[in-house]
Scaffold this active site. Structure first.
Site, PDB file in Angstrom:
ATOM      1  N   HIS A 121       0.837  -1.208   0.000  1.00 59.39           N
ATOM      2  CA  HIS A 121       0.000   0.000   0.000  1.00 59.39           C
ATOM      3  C   HIS A 121       0.864   1.247   0.000  1.00 59.39           C
ATOM      4  CE1 HIS A 121      -2.111  -3.181   2.173  1.00 59.39           C
ATOM      5  NE2 HIS A 121      -3.243  -2.646   1.762  1.00 59.39           N
ATOM      6  N   LYS A 147      -2.003  -8.184  -3.737  1.00 55.98           N
ATOM      7  CA  LYS A 147      -2.867  -7.004  -3.549  1.00 55.98           C
ATOM      8  C   LYS A 147      -2.005  -5.752  -3.623  1.00 55.98           C
ATOM      9  CE  LYS A 147      -5.549  -4.339  -0.240  1.00 55.98           C
ATOM     10  NZ  LYS A 147      -5.840  -4.073   1.170  1.00 55.98           N
ATOM     11  N   LYS A 295     -17.718  20.275 -22.082  1.00 53.19           N
ATOM     12  CA  LYS A 295     -18.657  20.100 -23.200  1.00 53.19           C
ATOM     13  C   LYS A 295     -18.087  20.617 -24.518  1.00 53.19           C
ATOM     14  CE  LYS A 295     -22.829  20.009 -20.396  1.00 53.19           C
ATOM     15  NZ  LYS A 295     -24.153  20.528 -20.106  1.00 53.19           N
ATOM     16  N   ASP A 336     -28.990  17.882 -23.830  1.00 54.13           N
ATOM     17  CA  ASP A 336     -29.620  18.994 -23.094  1.00 54.13           C
ATOM     18  C   ASP A 336     -30.698  19.621 -23.980  1.00 54.13           C
ATOM     19  OD1 ASP A 336     -28.032  18.731 -20.849  1.00 54.13           O
ATOM     20  OD2 ASP A 336     -26.547  20.197 -21.506  1.00 54.13           O
TER      21      ASP A 336
HETATM   22  P1  NAP Z   1     -22.252  28.267 -17.526  1.00 60.22           P
HETATM   23  O1  NAP Z   1     -21.884  27.924 -18.921  1.00 60.22           O
HETATM   24  O2  NAP Z   1     -21.204  28.462 -16.509  1.00 60.22           O
HETATM   25  O3  NAP Z   1     -23.170  29.606 -17.579  1.00 60.22           O
HETATM   26  C1  NAP Z   1     -23.600  30.224 -16.409  1.00 60.22           C
HETATM   27  C2  NAP Z   1     -24.522  31.381 -16.739  1.00 60.22           C
HETATM   28  O4  NAP Z   1     -25.004  31.906 -15.501  1.00 60.22           O
HETATM   29  C3  NAP Z   1     -23.839  32.527 -17.460  1.00 60.22           C
HETATM   30  O5  NAP Z   1     -24.742  33.126 -18.356  1.00 60.22           O
HETATM   31  C4  NAP Z   1     -23.504  33.485 -16.311  1.00 60.22           C
HETATM   32  O6  NAP Z   1     -23.437  34.833 -16.708  1.00 60.22           O
HETATM   33  C5  NAP Z   1     -24.717  33.316 -15.441  1.00 60.22           C
HETATM   34  N1  NAP Z   1     -24.443  33.661 -14.053  1.00 60.22           N
HETATM   35  C6  NAP Z   1     -23.646  32.996 -13.181  1.00 60.22           C
HETATM   36  N2  NAP Z   1     -23.644  33.621 -11.992  1.00 60.22           N
HETATM   37  C7  NAP Z   1     -24.443  34.724 -12.123  1.00 60.22           C
HETATM   38  C8  NAP Z   1     -24.824  35.755 -11.250  1.00 60.22           C
HETATM   39  N3  NAP Z   1     -24.378  35.810  -9.983  1.00 60.22           N
HETATM   40  N4  NAP Z   1     -25.667  36.709 -11.714  1.00 60.22           N
HETATM   41  C9  NAP Z   1     -26.117  36.666 -12.980  1.00 60.22           C
HETATM   42  N5  NAP Z   1     -25.788  35.703 -13.861  1.00 60.22           N
HETATM   43  C10 NAP Z   1     -24.954  34.734 -13.432  1.00 60.22           C
HETATM   44  O7  NAP Z   1     -23.234  27.155 -16.910  1.00 60.22           O
HETATM   45  P2  NAP Z   1     -24.267  26.220 -17.699  1.00 60.22           P
HETATM   46  O8  NAP Z   1     -23.606  24.943 -18.076  1.00 60.22           O
HETATM   47  O9  NAP Z   1     -24.947  26.999 -18.757  1.00 60.22           O
HETATM   48  O10 NAP Z   1     -25.278  25.866 -16.517  1.00 60.22           O
HETATM   49  C11 NAP Z   1     -26.166  26.858 -16.003  1.00 60.22           C
HETATM   50  C12 NAP Z   1     -27.108  26.210 -15.004  1.00 60.22           C
HETATM   51  O11 NAP Z   1     -27.910  25.234 -15.655  1.00 60.22           O
HETATM   52  C13 NAP Z   1     -26.368  25.411 -13.917  1.00 60.22           C
HETATM   53  O12 NAP Z   1     -26.125  26.219 -12.819  1.00 60.22           O
HETATM   54  C14 NAP Z   1     -27.313  24.286 -13.578  1.00 60.22           C
HETATM   55  O13 NAP Z   1     -28.051  24.582 -12.432  1.00 60.22           O
HETATM   56  C15 NAP Z   1     -28.255  24.220 -14.763  1.00 60.22           C
HETATM   57  N6  NAP Z   1     -28.143  22.920 -15.456  1.00 60.22           N
HETATM   58  C16 NAP Z   1     -29.251  22.148 -15.500  1.00 60.22           C
HETATM   59  C17 NAP Z   1     -29.228  20.945 -16.174  1.00 60.22           C
HETATM   60  C18 NAP Z   1     -30.445  20.097 -16.186  1.00 60.22           C
HETATM   61  O14 NAP Z   1     -30.414  18.990 -16.754  1.00 60.22           O
HETATM   62  N7  NAP Z   1     -31.529  20.565 -15.617  1.00 60.22           N
HETATM   63  C19 NAP Z   1     -28.070  20.521 -16.835  1.00 60.22           C
HETATM   64  C20 NAP Z   1     -26.938  21.343 -16.772  1.00 60.22           C
HETATM   65  C21 NAP Z   1     -26.999  22.538 -16.087  1.00 60.22           C
HETATM   66  P3  NAP Z   1     -22.072  35.481 -17.297  1.00 60.22           P
HETATM   67  O15 NAP Z   1     -22.050  35.159 -18.761  1.00 60.22           O
HETATM   68  O16 NAP Z   1     -22.210  36.907 -17.002  1.00 60.22           O
HETATM   69  O17 NAP Z   1     -20.933  34.824 -16.556  1.00 60.22           O
END
Ligand code: NAP
Length: 505
Positions: A121, A147, A295, A336
């Protein structure tokens, strides 16, 4: 079949009985009795037979270990007494006795009738040549079970361990730490004798050990064999992901011989991870879910390898699902897009309101990866989309790609929309008090969709509910994107109802 082994810290008899019963109830095959934690070390030799007897009385195999302090254990007494303890455990009926390589090289005691496990280990690092260590173990005893357990500092270390597992069937080999979880889960692919599981997270005796409940109920490791196809979710961080739960349970429900693992891949490690996967077709990795921050990396990688990219993923500029066929050819999709579209379509149709995406005015808040997928789905379905984002140039760039309008967040005060969608992380745990809009702008004739699904009812959805709007949860998007992924992974129809109930729907 690889056996699930539960380590039990044997401090006293009561504790041993309780823990052994929990292990039996949870479906363990072997109890590893850690004698080195006995409450009064000087009396241990007098209790060994009793301890082993109690372990055996639970009907499982028993592995006795008295790990020396110099190998990460708790035993600090003399080697002479330790050898007597191990011999006594063998005489008392232990099925396996573990002895460290360094001790065995000094002198290998006769541990008959138990089988001897010779172990090595390192809880901090992984040595360069793992095969050398296996060879050293075999040089001490060709009969002994080898192991090795070393700390993985990246997924690359896990690949090295998987190579050793393939080259030495029947050994016990573990890459410790979160990066090494795959080696614990797919031990059955290489006929490893056993894999370890903790009774509870607090009972883990090594980093990365997952619980017995997860091993049996989610990962079904005893069903993993040489023919099992592997899948996983690639991301960083990854421990919060519910994808292993939904996919493994759906595989099981559909009698699909697959195992789906969490794969912690650091921001700079995507390319080397995929190169390692493609160089090891024998691992039978057939698909991945891809999450933050990979992604876009996934799209670029598939493009560079001349793979197929689904038109929706191409338009979005992000891949969240990778398939690998038996020849190593890659294809990329964005589920998505489908997951969000399905969640919106179902939410509107179940409301009985007659609302539909076609012709609606949609306001999308955010301009990240999820917003891109949702804007693409809305535009493809003839919605008029307006994008609102904190960083205006990102909104502008996204709007230009899809021919939409774009605004600062402050413009939400003048909102005129049928459909309001939050694609920011505002409201997501731990930031659960945040809401991306002033509640006053939410009207009862709106559909409000929050892509955030932890918590299930976000602050935005609470306000929308109070305003009488139609509410759509991010969990519905999550389930629907997983449904599409399942179908891509397996070629089978997804067990929708089962996947919904797995997620508490
Ligand atoms: P991302 O690419 O990091 O984008 C985040 C977005 O949120 C950007 O437009 C960012 O604005 C904005 N943002 C972050 N903090 C903020 C704040 N304090 N005030 C205003 N705007 C803010 O993330 P993503 O992959 O698109 O994911 C976004 C959300 O989708 C995640 O948080 C998650 O909860 C949700 N999600 C859901 C699923 C599902 O299957 N339901 C799957 C994936 C993600 P700026 O451009 O100004 O930085």
């Amino acid at each position: 079949m690889t056996k699930i082994t539960v380590p039990i810290i044997v401090e006293n008899i009561d504790h041993l009985r309780k823990q052994a019963q929990m292990a039996v109830d949870g479906g363990a095959d072997i109890l590893e009795l850690r004698l080195d934690f006995w409450q009064s070390p000087e009396t241990l030799i007098h209790h060994v037979a009793e301890i082993i007897g109690i372990g055996k009385s639970f009907g499982l195999e028993v592995l006795a270990t008295c790990r020396a302090h110099w190998e990460g254990g708790n035993y600090t007494g003399s080697e002479e007494v330790r050898y007597s303890i191990l011999k006594a455990a063998a005489r008392a009926g232990a099925d396996y006795i573990d002895i460290e390589l360094k001790a065995a090289q000094n002198s290998l005691p006769d541990l008959a009738p138990a089988k001897t496990i010779i172990s090595y280990h390192d809880f901090d690092t992984m040595p360069v040549d793992l095969q050398d260590i296996i060879n050293s173990i075999k040089a001490v005893s060709s009969e002994a079970i080898a192991k090795i357990a070393f700390k993985a500092s990246s997924i690359t270390d896990s690949f090295r361990m998987l190579d050793i597992m393939k080259a030495n069937p029947g050994i016990i080999a573990i890459a410790m730490g979160y990066e090494g979880i795959i080696t614990r889960l797919c031990a059955g692919k290489f006929n490893c004798l056993l894999t370890f599981a903790a009774l509870t997270p607090q009972d883990a005796t090594a980093p990365g050990q997952i619980t017995l409940k997860q091993m049996t109920e989610i990962y079904r490791v005893k069903k993993c064999g040489p023919e099992t196809a592997l899948f996983g979710v690639i991301g960083s961080p990854i421990s919060h992901s519910r994808s292993p739960e939904i996919h493994n349970r759906a595989f099981d429900h559909s009698s699909f011989n697959g195992l789906y693992a969490p794969l912690l891949i650091g921001p700079d490690d995507f390319t080397s991870f995929m190169d390692n996967i493609l160089a090891r077709n024998w691992l039978d990795f057939r698909g991945f879910s891809v999450t933050i921050p990979h992604k876009h990396n996934a799209l670029e990688y598939i493009r560079a390898k001349d793979g197929h990219i689904d038109p929706a993923a191409d338009a979005i500029g992000a891949v969240n699902t990778i398939l690998i066929d038996k020849q190593g050819k890659l294809s990329g999709y964005n589920t998505d897009y489908y997951g969000a579209l399905q969640a919106m379509t179902d939410g509107m149709s179940h409301s009985g309101s007659g609302k539909q995406i076609n012709g609606s005015k949609a306001a999308v808040i955010g301009s990240g990866g999820v917003a891109r997928a949702i804007v693409a789905a809305l535009v493809d379905n003839n919605a008029q989309v307006s994008i609102y984002n904190r960083t205006l140039p990102r909104a502008q760039e996204l709007a230009q790609c899809f021919g939409c309008k774009y605004f600062e967040l402050t413009a939400l005060a003048e909102l005129d929309a049928d459909l309001l969608i939050n694609c920011t992380s505002l409201g997501m745990e731990p930031d659960i008090e945040s809401c991306p809009v002033d509640p006053a702008i939410i009207k009862d004739n709106m559909v409000v969709f929050d892509t955030v699904y932890v918590p299930l009812e976000t602050r935005l959805l609470k306000y929308a509910h109070q305003a009488g709007a139609i509410c759509i949860s991010g969990l519905d998007m999550f389930i629907n994107q997983a449904v599409k992924q399942f179908e891509l992974f397996t070629g089978k129809t997804a067990p929708l109802e089962h996947m919904n109930s797995t997620m508490g729907r």
